[in-house]
Motif scaffolding. Structure first.
Motif, PDB file in Angstrom:
ATOM      1  N   HIS A 219       0.863  -1.184   0.000  1.00 45.90           N
ATOM      2  CA  HIS A 219       0.000   0.000   0.000  1.00 45.90           C
ATOM      3  C   HIS A 219       0.899   1.234   0.000  1.00 45.90           C
ATOM      4  CE1 HIS A 219      -3.328  -2.677   0.730  1.00 45.90           C
ATOM      5  NE2 HIS A 219      -2.561  -3.273   1.648  1.00 45.90           N
ATOM      6  N   ALA A 220       0.666   2.100  -0.982  1.00 46.33           N
ATOM      7  CA  ALA A 220       1.564   3.257  -1.134  1.00 46.33           C
ATOM      8  C   ALA A 220       0.814   4.431  -1.737  1.00 46.33           C
ATOM      9  CB  ALA A 220       2.745   2.882  -2.029  1.00 46.33           C
ATOM     10  N   MET A 221       1.269   5.604  -1.396  1.00 51.80           N
ATOM     11  CA  MET A 221       0.665   6.825  -1.937  1.00 51.80           C
ATOM     12  C   MET A 221       1.732   7.924  -1.941  1.00 51.80           C
ATOM     13  SD  MET A 221      -2.411   9.002  -0.205  1.00 51.80           S
ATOM     14  CE  MET A 221      -3.403   7.544   0.084  1.00 51.80           C
ATOM     15  N   ARG A 222       1.771   8.677  -3.049  1.00 51.06           N
ATOM     16  CA  ARG A 222       2.686   9.830  -3.075  1.00 51.06           C
ATOM     17  C   ARG A 222       1.917  11.067  -2.641  1.00 51.06           C
ATOM     18  NH1 ARG A 222       3.454  13.914  -6.513  1.00 51.06           N
ATOM     19  NH2 ARG A 222       2.168  12.945  -8.141  1.00 51.06           N
ATOM     20  N   ILE A 223       2.493  11.823  -1.739  1.00 48.87           N
ATOM     21  CA  ILE A 223       1.894  13.088  -1.312  1.00 48.87           C
ATOM     22  C   ILE A 223       2.936  14.168  -1.600  1.00 48.87           C
ATOM     23  CG2 ILE A 223       1.036  14.397   0.685  1.00 48.87           C
ATOM     24  CD1 ILE A 223       0.147  11.613   1.766  1.00 48.87           C
ATOM     25  N   VAL A 224       2.712  14.937  -2.647  1.00 47.38           N
ATOM     26  CA  VAL A 224       3.690  15.884  -3.196  1.00 47.38           C
ATOM     27  C   VAL A 224       4.964  15.071  -3.501  1.00 47.38           C
ATOM     28  CG1 VAL A 224       4.724  18.180  -2.985  1.00 47.38           C
ATOM     29  CG2 VAL A 224       2.576  17.667  -1.800  1.00 47.38           C
ATOM     30  N   ASN A 225       6.063  15.277  -2.761  1.00 48.43           N
ATOM     31  CA  ASN A 225       7.257  14.468  -3.033  1.00 48.43           C
ATOM     32  C   ASN A 225       7.523  13.464  -1.906  1.00 48.43           C
ATOM     33  OD1 ASN A 225       7.970  16.298  -1.124  1.00 48.43           O
ATOM     34  ND2 ASN A 225       9.793  17.087  -2.190  1.00 48.43           N
ATOM     35  N   PHE A 226       6.555  13.288  -1.026  1.00 47.06           N
ATOM     36  CA  PHE A 226       6.672  12.295   0.049  1.00 47.06           C
ATOM     37  C   PHE A 226       6.054  10.975  -0.394  1.00 47.06           C
ATOM     38  CE2 PHE A 226       7.777  13.677   4.480  1.00 47.06           C
ATOM     39  CZ  PHE A 226       8.454  14.817   4.110  1.00 47.06           C
ATOM     40  N   MET A 227       6.509   9.892   0.200  1.00 46.47           N
ATOM     41  CA  MET A 227       5.843   8.604   0.025  1.00 46.47           C
ATOM     42  C   MET A 227       5.266   8.185   1.372  1.00 46.47           C
ATOM     43  SD  MET A 227       5.762   7.457  -3.045  1.00 46.47           S
ATOM     44  CE  MET A 227       5.255   5.768  -2.769  1.00 46.47           C
TER      45      MET A 227
ATOM     46  N   LEU B  15      -5.894  23.416   0.069  1.00 47.61           N
ATOM     47  CA  LEU B  15      -5.410  22.190   0.718  1.00 47.61           C
ATOM     48  C   LEU B  15      -6.446  21.071   0.646  1.00 47.61           C
ATOM     49  CD1 LEU B  15      -3.563  23.736   3.797  1.00 47.61           C
ATOM     50  CD2 LEU B  15      -2.563  22.748   1.738  1.00 47.61           C
ATOM     51  N   LEU B  16      -7.701  21.425   0.772  1.00 46.88           N
ATOM     52  CA  LEU B  16      -8.739  20.400   0.655  1.00 46.88           C
ATOM     53  C   LEU B  16      -8.743  19.842  -0.774  1.00 46.88           C
ATOM     54  CD1 LEU B  16     -11.680  21.997   2.709  1.00 46.88           C
ATOM     55  CD2 LEU B  16     -10.143  20.140   3.385  1.00 46.88           C
ATOM     56  N   GLY B  17      -8.502  20.727  -1.745  1.00 50.63           N
ATOM     57  CA  GLY B  17      -8.429  20.292  -3.143  1.00 50.63           C
ATOM     58  C   GLY B  17      -7.274  19.340  -3.379  1.00 50.63           C
ATOM     59  N   MET B  18      -6.160  19.591  -2.709  1.00 51.74           N
ATOM     60  CA  MET B  18      -4.986  18.723  -2.865  1.00 51.74           C
ATOM     61  C   MET B  18      -5.357  17.272  -2.553  1.00 51.74           C
ATOM     62  SD  MET B  18      -1.362  18.900  -0.791  1.00 51.74           S
ATOM     63  CE  MET B  18      -1.787  17.802   0.543  1.00 51.74           C
ATOM     64  N   GLY B  19      -6.213  17.081  -1.548  1.00 50.09           N
ATOM     65  CA  GLY B  19      -6.602  15.732  -1.145  1.00 50.09           C
ATOM     66  C   GLY B  19      -7.352  14.980  -2.229  1.00 50.09           C
ATOM     67  N   HIS B  20      -7.927  15.711  -3.184  1.00 51.08           N
ATOM     68  CA  HIS B  20      -8.725  15.044  -4.230  1.00 51.08           C
ATOM     69  C   HIS B  20      -7.921  14.768  -5.501  1.00 51.08           C
ATOM     70  CE1 HIS B  20     -12.537  15.100  -2.117  1.00 51.08           C
ATOM     71  NE2 HIS B  20     -12.232  16.315  -1.693  1.00 51.08           N
ATOM     72  N   THR B  21      -6.688  15.256  -5.573  1.00 50.41           N
ATOM     73  CA  THR B  21      -5.918  15.084  -6.817  1.00 50.41           C
ATOM     74  C   THR B  21      -5.662  13.607  -7.120  1.00 50.41           C
ATOM     75  OG1 THR B  21      -3.912  15.424  -5.517  1.00 50.41           O
ATOM     76  CG2 THR B  21      -4.736  17.322  -6.747  1.00 50.41           C
ATOM     77  N   ILE B  22      -5.708  12.758  -6.095  1.00 54.89           N
ATOM     78  CA  ILE B  22      -5.437  11.327  -6.312  1.00 54.89           C
ATOM     79  C   ILE B  22      -6.495  10.698  -7.225  1.00 54.89           C
ATOM     80  CG2 ILE B  22      -6.717  10.522  -4.277  1.00 54.89           C
ATOM     81  CD1 ILE B  22      -4.347   8.553  -3.821  1.00 54.89           C
TER      82      ILE B  22
ATOM     83  N   LEU C 153      -1.458  14.314  -5.062  1.00 58.51           N
ATOM     84  CA  LEU C 153      -1.350  12.952  -4.555  1.00 58.51           C
ATOM     85  C   LEU C 153      -1.373  11.970  -5.737  1.00 58.51           C
ATOM     86  CD1 LEU C 153      -2.092  14.534  -1.989  1.00 58.51           C
ATOM     87  CD2 LEU C 153      -3.712  12.728  -1.408  1.00 58.51           C
ATOM     88  N   GLU C 154      -0.827  10.791  -5.513  1.00 57.43           N
ATOM     89  CA  GLU C 154      -0.771   9.786  -6.568  1.00 57.43           C
ATOM     90  C   GLU C 154      -0.901   8.408  -5.929  1.00 57.43           C
ATOM     91  OE1 GLU C 154       2.998   9.655  -8.638  1.00 57.43           O
ATOM     92  OE2 GLU C 154       2.040   9.069 -10.512  1.00 57.43           O
ATOM     93  N   GLY C 155      -1.771   7.572  -6.479  1.00 63.46           N
ATOM     94  CA  GLY C 155      -1.955   6.225  -5.951  1.00 63.46           C
ATOM     95  C   GLY C 155      -0.843   5.289  -6.402  1.00 63.46           C
ATOM     96  N   ARG C 156      -0.775   4.103  -5.768  1.00 59.84           N
ATOM     97  CA  ARG C 156       0.323   3.163  -6.024  1.00 59.84           C
ATOM     98  C   ARG C 156       0.360   2.709  -7.482  1.00 59.84           C
ATOM     99  NH1 ARG C 156       1.111  -2.569  -5.551  1.00 59.84           N
ATOM    100  NH2 ARG C 156       3.236  -3.046  -4.850  1.00 59.84           N
ATOM    101  N   ASP C 157      -0.778   2.333  -8.028  1.00 59.48           N
ATOM    102  CA  ASP C 157      -0.794   1.821  -9.402  1.00 59.48           C
ATOM    103  C   ASP C 157      -0.324   2.882 -10.393  1.00 59.48           C
ATOM    104  OD1 ASP C 157      -1.676  -0.541  -8.405  1.00 59.48           O
ATOM    105  OD2 ASP C 157      -3.795  -0.200  -8.877  1.00 59.48           O
ATOM    106  N   ASP C 158      -0.838   4.096 -10.227  1.00 56.89           N
ATOM    107  CA  ASP C 158      -0.425   5.187 -11.120  1.00 56.89           C
ATOM    108  C   ASP C 158       1.073   5.439 -10.994  1.00 56.89           C
ATOM    109  OD1 ASP C 158      -2.987   5.570 -12.038  1.00 56.89           O
ATOM    110  OD2 ASP C 158      -3.473   7.116 -10.555  1.00 56.89           O
ATOM    111  N   LEU C 159       1.554   5.392  -9.769  1.00 56.12           N
ATOM    112  CA  LEU C 159       2.980   5.675  -9.534  1.00 56.12           C
ATOM    113  C   LEU C 159       3.854   4.592 -10.177  1.00 56.12           C
ATOM    114  CD1 LEU C 159       4.585   7.057  -6.363  1.00 56.12           C
ATOM    115  CD2 LEU C 159       5.620   5.092  -7.425  1.00 56.12           C
TER     116      LEU C 159
END
Lengths: 218, 528
Positions: free
Chosen positions: B423-431, B474-481, B491-497
């Motif tokens: 399970h993984a998610m990118r948040i800006v440049n964080f994982m 900031l609330l919008g950032m949460g929906h970019t995934i 944000l970016e989901g694992r499969d996309d990444l």
């Protein structure tokens, strides 16, 4: 002398590859805080220093076959190098929770054998070259130059080629192969010198002492 | 022989001490100017050793066979004194020259190192020639000289690297080494039994050099770290607000509250989402990803801004911070936004190497491990970004635990993390990675942003229109995934990444992949 000098260049090259890789491996285990760095660097130096003493003690007897000893030293360094990384990681994991002085002692023991062998080669060869040239400064200058030049090249090649392209494990294997090749060449050189000595002995029945004939062979 | 050999040993010892001490100082300066890129270590060592090699080779022409008589010995000593003097002056000047060159192109400073090391490298053969007769015991005696040289080097490593660097600045240590070298020159010169006029000229030169160094030193080292940091952008009016030099490194802070550890940008003193110069929302985002982060570990402290935010996140009961350089604590104490961190009963500070601390404490488990890691291309960054380290971190996670760290936008590091964890998610440049399912909880995110306070100050004051805009962004950032399109600041989901980073490779302790990108590309002057 030229062949032996080339072998000493290779020896210096391999030694620095080991130093770079071993330090990184030990830092990954014991940390990159200044305490760990100081322990690792000091352990390297003490190993080299003690090796120098040992090499010096061995070199004072002119009857000792210096080239053969050099071959043996290079072969042992190469064999140790080939298994060094798994050994370091295994010992590192097993000793991680020891007290800092105990960790320092273990680090020292880990690299004592190879660094002593590395440190022993300069006095061994200086003794050999000085017997030929009768000039200590020039012998030390030449050998130190050749060995250090090998190390200088290894520093640059390590960070620009070996580590980026091969990684730590294969970089160490390259160094081990160089040591073993140097050992094999030095062994052949020794055998040739021995052959030359034998022919001298067989053509000369004056009954010279072994030390004298050994010196002639050089 | 009896008098010469102890002198030989003493010179070899002192030469080793000075040479290694300078090497340590030079490495600090070169590392700072290059942001600690790993190639710099190899290039510096290579130039240093090349200089030593050429110096030892060149010194051979000063070693004559007839040097065994009294006049020859005196000649040898004078040659030695001259080499030690020149190497001393050159060694002292390396860092000031590097600082001046940094405004244009600092790479040529490697040549200055080679010249200086060359002069230092000439000392060992010369002193061996002076003190060792060419007999069968030459090898043995050389081993003592070599040992003395190595012991001096070890003393340099310990005394300069471990003790002096904790109490003196680079300038003061340089002056100390310069003075030590001059004392050695004077002793060697006197041992050569010079005539009175010669002694007057020689010692006068040494004294003049010493006095010159004392007066020139403040000018030569003026704005040292400003020059090394700003490089081509440097102007004389630029000054740093704070510089902490200790044995662990150099930390600089500019007037914009930005922190530079070892010359590389290392965050900023800021916990505000409004005046956000350090993307601090990534620290707040922990509460959106983990439902109940009671027990948190943070590896790396820097400005303390991240620790301050995490310590105030809803649900956090205990925060352990492992930091390698205690110098950051001094700086935090001076900055009001983060100073309370040092007195927060929920926070424990440990001074240690993060990886080693984790390896030595297998029993410590955490809900969240946070690392605002330094640039992935800096030396030893692998120690915290490799697959091997991720396994170490995984072993310290409680069930449902989260490992959350800065990849500084390295595709290799992001792919490594997404490959290792299911399970993984990118948040800006964080994982954010975990063995348990991860979701970015919008309700918790909004609640945190609306309600969170730090030292009694609201994260956002929603009575202010601009701050309401910040909340919306900031609330919008949460929906970019959900967009499944690459957004660097989203944000970016694992499969996309995994699909995006298909060409990237796994970073391991062995390949240190992330450190070897663009081997010879060095940073330009720090942004203002």
């Amino acid at each position: 002398m030229r062949i032996l000098s080339t072998l000493f260049f290779i020896s210096g090259f391999a030694a620095l590859v080991y130093q770079v890789v071993w330090q990184r491996t030990l830092f990954a285990i014991y940390g990159i805080n200044i305490e760990s760095v100081t322990v690792v660097v000091t352990a390297f130096m003490l190993g080299l220093g003690l090796g120098s003493l040992a090499g010096g003690a061995v070199s004072k007897d002119p009857r000792r076959p210096v080239v053969l000893l050099f071959a043996a030293v290079e072969a042992t360094i190469g064999l140790f190098g080939a298994v060094s990384l798994p050994l370091f990681r295994g010992v590192g994991q097993a000793t991680l929770t020891l007290s800092p002085p105990a960790v320092a002692f273990v680090t020292f023991l880990l690299i004592l054998a190879p660094t002593m062998l590395m440190g022993s080669t300069l006095p061994l060869l200086v003794a050999h070259f000085t017997r030929l040239s009768k000039n200590v400064g020039r012998s030390v200058g030449l050998l130190y130059f050749i060995n250090t030049l090998g190390s200088a090249l290894a520093s640059v090649v390590s960070v620009l080629v070996l580590l980026p392209r091969l990684g730590q494990g294969h970089a160490v294997h390259v160094a081990a192969l160089l040591n073993l090749a140097a050992a094999a060449t030095a062994f052949v050189l020794h055998q040739r010198q021995k052959g030359a000595t034998s022919s001298l002995d067989s053509g000369d029945s004056s009954g010279e002492t072994p030390s004298r004939t050994a010196e002639l062979a050089r | 022989m009896s008098r010469r050999f102890p002198l030989t040993l003493a010179v070899a010892l002192m030469a080793g001490f000075i040479a290694l001490s300078y090497e340590i100082l030079w490495y600090r300066a070169f590392s700072f100017v290059s942001w600690g890129r790993p190639t710099v270590f190899g290039l510096l060592l290579g130039c240093y050793l090349l200089g030593v090699a050429l110096g030892s080779s060149g010194s051979r022409r000063f070693c004559r066979e007839d040097d065994g008589d009294a006049s020859g010995q005196e000649r040898s000593l004078r040659a030695l004194a001259a080499f030690v003097f020149l190497s001393d002056v050159a060694g002292f000047l390396v860092i000031p020259i590097l600082a001046r060159l940094a405004q244009y192109a600092w790479f040529p400073a490697f040549g200055v190192v080679a010249v200086s090391a060359g002069l230092l490298g000439a000392v060992l053969p010369l002193v061996a020639h002076f003190g060792i007769p060419a007999d069968d015991r030459a090898g043995q005696r050389l081993s003592y000289v070599y040992l003395a040289n190595i012991l001096g080097s070890a003393a340099g490593s310990f005394l300069t690297g471990f003790v002096l660097m904790d109490v003196w600045s680079t300038q003061t240590i340089s002056a100390f080494l310069g003075a030590t070298g001059l004392v050695m020159v004077a002793l060697l010169f006197l041992a050569s039994r010079p005539s009175t006029p010669r002694a007057a000229v020689g010692l006068g030169t040494v004294v003049l050099a010493g006095v010159g160094a004392v007066f020139a030193s403040p000018v030569l080292f003026e704005h040292l770290y400003e020059r090394l940091l700003y490089k081509e952008l440097y102007r004389p009016e630029m000054t740093l607000a704070d510089v902490v030099e200790n044995r662990h490194g150099v930390i600089a802070v500019n007037h914009y509250q930005q922190v530079y550890g070892g010359g590389a940008y290392d965050g900023a003193f800021n916990v505000s989402l409004v005046d956000d110069k350090n993307f601090i929302e990534r620290a707040f985002a922990v509460s959106a990803i983990h439902p109940n982060p009671k027990n948190v570990l943070m590896v790396g402290l820097s400005s303390g801004s991240w620790a301050q935010v995490v310590a105030h996140l809803p649900g956090v009961e205990h925060l352990t911070v492992v930091e390698i350089n205690p110098g950051y604590l001094e700086l935090i104490a001076k900055h009001p936004h983060v100073a309370s961190l040092l007195k927060n009963p929920k926070v424990d500070m440990v001074i240690d190497d993060g990886r080693r601390w984790l390896l030595r404490h297998p029993e410590r488990k955490f809900d969240v491990i946070v690392m605002n890691t330094t640039y992935h291309f800096r030396a030893h960054a692998t120690n915290l970004l490799s697959a091997d380290f991720m396994e170490v971190a995984r072993a310290h996670l409680l069930p449902g635990g989260l490992h959350y760290f800065n990849t500084t936008s390295s595709d290799d590091v992001q792919r490594t993390a997404a490959t290792l964890f299911p399970h993984a998610m990118r948040i800006v440049n964080f994982m954010a990675v975990s063995d348990s399912p991860l979701t970015f909880n919008h309700a918790r995110w909004e609640r945190t942003l609306r309600e969170m306070e730090i030292d009694g100050v609201p994260a956002l004051d929603l009575n202010v229109p601009h701050q309401r805009d910040v909340l919306a962004r900031l609330l919008g950032m949460g929906h970019t995934i959900e967009q499944h399109a690459y957004d660097k600041y989203g944000l970016e989901g694992r499969d996309d990444l995994l699909a995006r980073t298909a060409g990237a490779r796994l970073v391991t302790d062995d390949n240190m992949l992330c450190e070897w990108e663009d081997l010879l590309k060095f940073p330009k002057g720090a942004d203002l």
